[in-house]
Design a protein around this motif. Structure first.
Motif, short mmCIF file in Angstrom:
data_model
loop_
_atom_site.label_atom_id
_atom_site.label_comp_id
_atom_site.label_asym_id
_atom_site.label_seq_id
_atom_site.Cartn_x
_atom_site.Cartn_y
_atom_site.Cartn_z
N GLY A 65 0.78 -1.22 0.00
CA GLY A 65 0.00 0.00 0.00
C GLY A 65 0.82 1.27 0.00
N HIS A 72 4.44 0.86 -4.23
CA HIS A 72 3.53 -0.17 -4.75
C HIS A 72 2.58 0.43 -5.77
CE1 HIS A 72 4.88 -2.31 -1.11
NE2 HIS A 72 4.53 -3.42 -1.75
N ARG A 73 2.01 1.59 -5.42
CA ARG A 73 1.05 2.21 -6.33
C ARG A 73 1.70 2.60 -7.66
NH1 ARG A 73 -0.65 4.47 -1.35
NH2 ARG A 73 0.41 6.47 -1.77
N TYR A 118 2.18 -0.64 -9.75
CA TYR A 118 0.92 -1.09 -10.32
C TYR A 118 0.50 -0.20 -11.48
CZ TYR A 118 0.64 -3.59 -5.86
OH TYR A 118 0.91 -4.37 -4.78
N ARG A 119 0.75 1.14 -11.31
CA ARG A 119 0.31 2.09 -12.34
C ARG A 119 1.05 1.88 -13.66
NH1 ARG A 119 0.66 8.74 -11.91
NH2 ARG A 119 -0.07 9.17 -14.04
#
Length: 480
Positions: free
Chosen positions: A467, A471-472, A475-476
């Protein structure tokens, strides 16, 4: 009763001998480092020299097994491709053995990917009777090039060749490196049930199924080189003399006892008679006589001869027109020589239209359009070879794009098998897997995938707890 007991005892002894050799090779493989380039090259050089030193003896042994095997056919189809295959492997083996570098995604940088080619271990090779030397040596070359040890089961139908080949191998290699096993079908069945690290079988589709079932109990990977009904397609406009001559060569070699021999001809309906005439002329030129002609090979044994004669008798009874090409009108009784025979007006109920013929009988089937010919092929099990005769490149591509077969020759027959830099293998009922050349090396090698990184660990950025902004970002950018 005494004879049965003797046979059983001989088989039991062969089975015990096979198990001892397998155990010996497995122990030797586990206790030794994988052979390097120099050792593998030495094995191949020794094999090549053994073949050259025993060339005449091998020719005589094969001739004895067939009762008449053309000397030149043995040179052309057994000894020459065996030696050329070794030469090709020796020339390229250093490059084949090099690890291959593979791409690493930016996600996993800094790191390296590579594939290393390791020996699998103890390999099994089951050899058929029709080309007892070439179909033993070809797989053996691939197995040795990949650094393996090999156990070879020779055919019981070629006893002289099997005995001599066993003698040659015993004099060339220690038995924990390469060894030969003889014996009847029960020995072969036991052989295929051993826990080899790879098993290559050449033979019929029906026996191939049994081999695969036996290997499955040990999860042994298999290469199956089977047979099937390989079609020869004649285009509407190719010069018939060209096509007929090349088909006649492919069908007559070894008296048709070849897994990739043209099994039947698909010919435009209005050109069938022209094909018959041109094929007959080509056959007469190559074989003006049969009985005492050492160029024309005999059928290997009485069992196979009677099988082929049964095909002819049944086809004749069911209305087929048989054209027997015996130019000298000779009495061939007692020779096991079966003339080249064209079969016209055949039907699907005939055995020669259902089974692989494996002999000098050639059905000729008329077609209306090239698409009809391809439809005929595609409605049947996939063949080991497909032959197309036509010089129009669009027709060639049309046939290639709309059929499936193990291999293809365009405007020739058989010759794709002799190309050292082409893979050889079947598809579906005609087999699975490939060997010859680089593909043989790959088949007998384990492709070991290696991912390596050093001190810096980029992977820690996606460790828990999850989180985070990292990580974001991952993922993006990478899930899209």
């Amino acid at each position: 009763m005494a004879s049965e007991t003797t046979t059983t005892t001989a088989s039991e002894e062969q089975i015990r001998h096979t198990e001892r050799l397998f155990s010996l090779q497995r122990t030797a493989f586990r206790q030794s480092a994988p052979p390097g380039l120099a050792e593998r090259e030495q094995h191949l050089e020794r094999l090549k020299q053994a073949l050259l030193d025993n060339r005449e003896r091998l020719i005589e042994a094969i001739d004895q097994d067939f009762s008449c095997r053309s000397r030149d056919e043995t040179l052309i189809a057994e000894i020459m491709p065996s030696v050329q295959g070794i030469n090709h492997t020796l020339k390229h083996l250093a490059r084949w053995m090099k690890p291959s570098r593979r791409h690493v995604s930016v996600l996993f940088q800094p790191a390296r990917n590579r594939v290393e080619y390791q020996p699998k271990g103890v390999t099994g090779i089951i050899v058929p009777w029709n080309y007892p030397l070439y179909l033993a040596v070809g797989p053996l070359v691939a197995a040795l090039a990949a650094g393996n040890r090999a156990l070879i089961k020779m055919s019981e139908f070629t006893p002289s060749t099997s005995e001599l080949f066993a003698e040659i191998i015993e004099a060339t290699f220690p038995e924990d490196q390469v060894a030969v096993v003889k014996g009847e079908a029960d020995v072969a069945a036991h052989f295929s049930a051993l826990p080899f690290d790879h098993l290559l079988f050449t033979g019929s589709t029906s026996v191939g199924r049994k081999v695969m079932k036996a290997a499955a109990d040990n999860l042994t990977p298999v290469t199956l080189e089977l047979g099937g009904k390989s079609p020869a397609v004649i285009s509407p406009d190719v010069p018939m003399r060209d096509a007929a001559q090349r088909i006649a060569f492919g069908k007559a070699l070894n008296a048709g006892q070849t897994c990739v021999a043209p099994d039947y001809v698909l010919c435009p309906k209005d050109r069938v008679q022209d094909f018959v005439e041109q094929f007959s002329k080509a056959a007469r030129r190559m074989y003006p006589t049969l009985r005492d002609n050492r160029d024309y090979t005999a059928i290997v044994n009485d069992r196979q001869y009677q099988r082929l004669q049964g095909y002819l008798d049944q086809a004749s009874d069911l209305g087929a027109e048989l054209i027997t090409l015996n130019p000298g009108n000779e009495d061939l009784t007692g020779t096991r020589k079966l003339p080249l025979t064209l079969a016209l007006n055949t039907g699907p109920e005939m055995a020669l239209m259902q089974d692989e013929i494996f002999g000098p009988i050639l059905p000729v089937i008329g077609y209306r359009t090239l698409d009809d010919a391809m439809r005929y092929i595609n409605e049947r099990p996939r063949p080991l070879a497909l032959y197309f005769f036509g010089y129009d490149r669009e027709q060639q591509q049309h046939v290639l794009g709309n059929t499936c077969s193990g291999g293809v020759c365009i405007n020739d027959s058989l010759m794709h098998v002799a190309q050292d830099d082409l893979p050889f293998g079947g598809v579906g009922n005609s087999g699975m897997g490939h060997y010859h050349g680089h593909e043989g090396f790959l088949t007998f090698s384990h492709h070991r995938a290696i991912f390596s990184k050093q001190k810096f660990n980029s992977g820690r950025f996606i460790y828990a707890p999850h989180g985070t902004i990292l990580h974001r970002l991952v993922y993006r950018f990478f899930i899209r």
